[in-house]
Write a protein that holds these residues in place. Structure first.
Motif, PDB file in Angstrom:
ATOM      1  N   UNK A   1      49.140  21.967  47.088  1.00 58.68           N
ATOM      2  CA  UNK A   1      49.491  21.227  45.876  1.00 58.68           C
ATOM      3  C   UNK A   1      50.966  21.379  45.522  1.00 58.68           C
ATOM      4  N   UNK A   2      51.717  22.146  46.298  1.00 58.95           N
ATOM      5  CA  UNK A   2      53.140  22.353  46.008  1.00 58.95           C
ATOM      6  C   UNK A   2      53.939  21.188  46.584  1.00 58.95           C
ATOM      7  N   UNK A   3      54.592  20.368  45.764  1.00 59.72           N
ATOM      8  CA  UNK A   3      55.390  19.253  46.290  1.00 59.72           C
ATOM      9  C   UNK A   3      56.562  19.753  47.121  1.00 59.72           C
ATOM     10  N   UNK A   4      56.908  18.980  48.120  1.00 58.50           N
ATOM     11  CA  UNK A   4      57.994  19.394  48.999  1.00 58.50           C
ATOM     12  C   UNK A   4      59.322  19.452  48.247  1.00 58.50           C
ATOM     13  N   UNK A   5      59.462  18.634  47.191  1.00 59.96           N
ATOM     14  CA  UNK A   5      60.730  18.609  46.458  1.00 59.96           C
ATOM     15  C   UNK A   5      61.019  19.929  45.760  1.00 59.96           C
ATOM     16  N   UNK A   6      59.957  20.665  45.399  1.00 61.26           N
ATOM     17  CA  UNK A   6      60.166  21.930  44.687  1.00 61.26           C
ATOM     18  C   UNK A   6      60.865  22.955  45.568  1.00 61.26           C
ATOM     19  N   UNK A   7      60.575  22.914  46.864  1.00 63.21           N
ATOM     20  CA  UNK A   7      61.136  23.924  47.747  1.00 63.21           C
ATOM     21  C   UNK A   7      62.482  23.580  48.334  1.00 63.21           C
ATOM     22  N   UNK A   8      62.999  22.399  48.061  1.00 65.08           N
ATOM     23  CA  UNK A   8      64.238  21.989  48.709  1.00 65.08           C
ATOM     24  C   UNK A   8      65.415  22.887  48.336  1.00 65.08           C
ATOM     25  N   UNK A   9      65.623  23.099  47.039  1.00 63.74           N
ATOM     26  CA  UNK A   9      66.800  23.869  46.602  1.00 63.74           C
ATOM     27  C   UNK A   9      66.714  25.345  46.983  1.00 63.74           C
ATOM     28  N   UNK A  10      65.620  26.054  46.679  1.00 61.32           N
ATOM     29  CA  UNK A  10      65.582  27.484  47.064  1.00 61.32           C
ATOM     30  C   UNK A  10      65.627  27.686  48.574  1.00 61.32           C
ATOM     31  N   UNK A  11      64.970  26.811  49.340  1.00 60.49           N
ATOM     32  CA  UNK A  11      65.010  26.955  50.796  1.00 60.49           C
ATOM     33  C   UNK A  11      66.414  26.651  51.318  1.00 60.49           C
ATOM     34  N   UNK A  12      67.096  25.692  50.708  1.00 61.12           N
ATOM     35  CA  UNK A  12      68.474  25.399  51.110  1.00 61.12           C
ATOM     36  C   UNK A  12      69.370  26.614  50.900  1.00 61.12           C
ATOM     37  N   UNK A  13      69.195  27.312  49.776  1.00 58.44           N
ATOM     38  CA  UNK A  13      69.980  28.528  49.533  1.00 58.44           C
ATOM     39  C   UNK A  13      69.634  29.606  50.557  1.00 58.44           C
ATOM     40  N   UNK A  14      68.337  29.741  50.866  1.00 57.32           N
ATOM     41  CA  UNK A  14      67.921  30.736  51.850  1.00 57.32           C
ATOM     42  C   UNK A  14      68.480  30.424  53.232  1.00 57.32           C
ATOM     43  N   UNK A  15      68.415  29.166  53.629  1.00 59.93           N
ATOM     44  CA  UNK A  15      68.949  28.772  54.935  1.00 59.93           C
ATOM     45  C   UNK A  15      70.460  28.950  54.991  1.00 59.93           C
ATOM     46  N   UNK A  16      71.130  28.714  53.859  1.00 56.10           N
ATOM     47  CA  UNK A  16      72.575  28.946  53.825  1.00 56.10           C
ATOM     48  C   UNK A  16      72.915  30.403  54.059  1.00 56.10           C
ATOM     49  N   UNK A  17      72.105  31.306  53.479  1.00 56.37           N
ATOM     50  CA  UNK A  17      72.345  32.729  53.680  1.00 56.37           C
ATOM     51  C   UNK A  17      72.028  33.170  55.097  1.00 56.37           C
TER      52      UNK A  17
END
Length: 293
Positions: free
Chosen positions: A134-150
């Motif tokens: 039930x978790x929309x993909x849009x919710x994870x875009x920003x935190x995952x982007x920060x994680x991938x950047x690190x």
């Protein structure tokens, strides 16, 4: 009386045959019409990709049916000379194929474990997996982007593959776990009595029986990743962008340049169509499997 009834029965069967053939013919005609309607946009895109920009601007694609002399492969020749489009096509392959394989393999292993292996917290972990649906993909875009950047994965093909794999696993595990759970328990117990270990049972018994569901999952996952633009638009850079992002960039630069966009869009469309038609038998079996168990 008995003779009359016996004579009437063959007559009713004989009269029912034309009605059955007629109803079958109506259904076939209806399905043919639906198929033609479904394929019309693809056919229009294909014909537009074979026409010049001037012809597309002056008349509709259907005029090519009466004047086939206006069709040529010049647009595809120009497209294949565009190194950016060619690279984007191979980027799409490098994203879609590994993602599909990773999701299918991991989900099959996890689905078997959740269905037939006993371990602490199994049901609670499976509930967490289901809750992630039930978790929309849009919710994870920003935190995952920060994680991938690190982690140094942002703007790369491995980063896009990892994101698609992570968000494709909950549904894949849920689907395969439910399918594997329908396998008769006696069959697995007989295999264990014959000395089969968990890996042997999984590879030689469960996987062959689960082929329809696995094929359906692979088709869904491949089509979803191949046609994705949102995730790739955020996580891929210019060197790793897939075909959808490259075409969107072309549209932004050249506007309504059908000579560039039409062959590129059809190139993006034809691969999913080929995959679907090649594996449609397994797809139908996977869809129907749940209704006959």
């Amino acid at each position: 009386m008995t003779t009359a009834q016996g004579t009437a029965a063959p007559r009713r069967r004989t009269a029912a045959r034309p009605a059955k053939w007629l109803s079958r013919g109506v259904i076939q005609v209806f399905l043919l019409v639906i198929g033609l309607i479904w394929l019309t946009p693809a056919a229009g895109l294909f014909l537009s990709s074979l026409r010049t920009e001037e012809a597309n601007a002056s008349s509709g694609w259907w005029t090519a049916l009466t004047t086939p002399g206006q069709l040529s492969l010049d647009n595809y020749t120009s497209l294949l000379k565009d190194s950016g489009i060619v690279q984007a096509f191979w980027n799409t392959v490098l994203i879609s194929v590994p993602t599909t394989l990773a999701v299918v393999v991991i989900a099959a292993l996890a689905g078997y474990a959740f269905a037939w292996m006993e371990f602490p917290g199994r049901d609670w972990i499976f509930l967490v997996v289901v809750a992630m649906l039930v978790v929309p993909v849009q919710i994870g875009l920003l935190p995952v982007a920060k994680l991938f950047g690190a982690l140094g994965l942002f703007g790369s093909i491995p980063g896009v593959v990892l994101f698609h794999t992570a968000y494709g696993l909950p549904f894949a595990i849920f689907l395969l776990r439910n399918y594997f759970a329908e396998i008769p328990k006696e069959m697995l117990e007989a295999a264990r009595m014959d000395g089969g270990g968990e890996w042997r049972i999984f590879s030689q018994l469960v996987l062959p029986l689960g082929r329809p569901a696995i094929a359906s999952l692979a088709i869904f996952q491949f089509l979803w990743v191949w046609n994705d633009m949102l995730v790739a638009l955020l996580f891929a850079d210019n060197e790793s962008q897939p075909l959808t992002v490259a075409l969107q960039s072309q549209m932004r630069q050249f506007g309504s340049n059908i000579g560039v966009l039409a062959p590129g869009a059809f190139l993006s469309l034809i691969v999913p169509l080929i995959v679907f038609f090649v594996f449609q038998r397994h797809f139908v079996q996977g869809i129907m499997a749940g209704s006959v168990k």
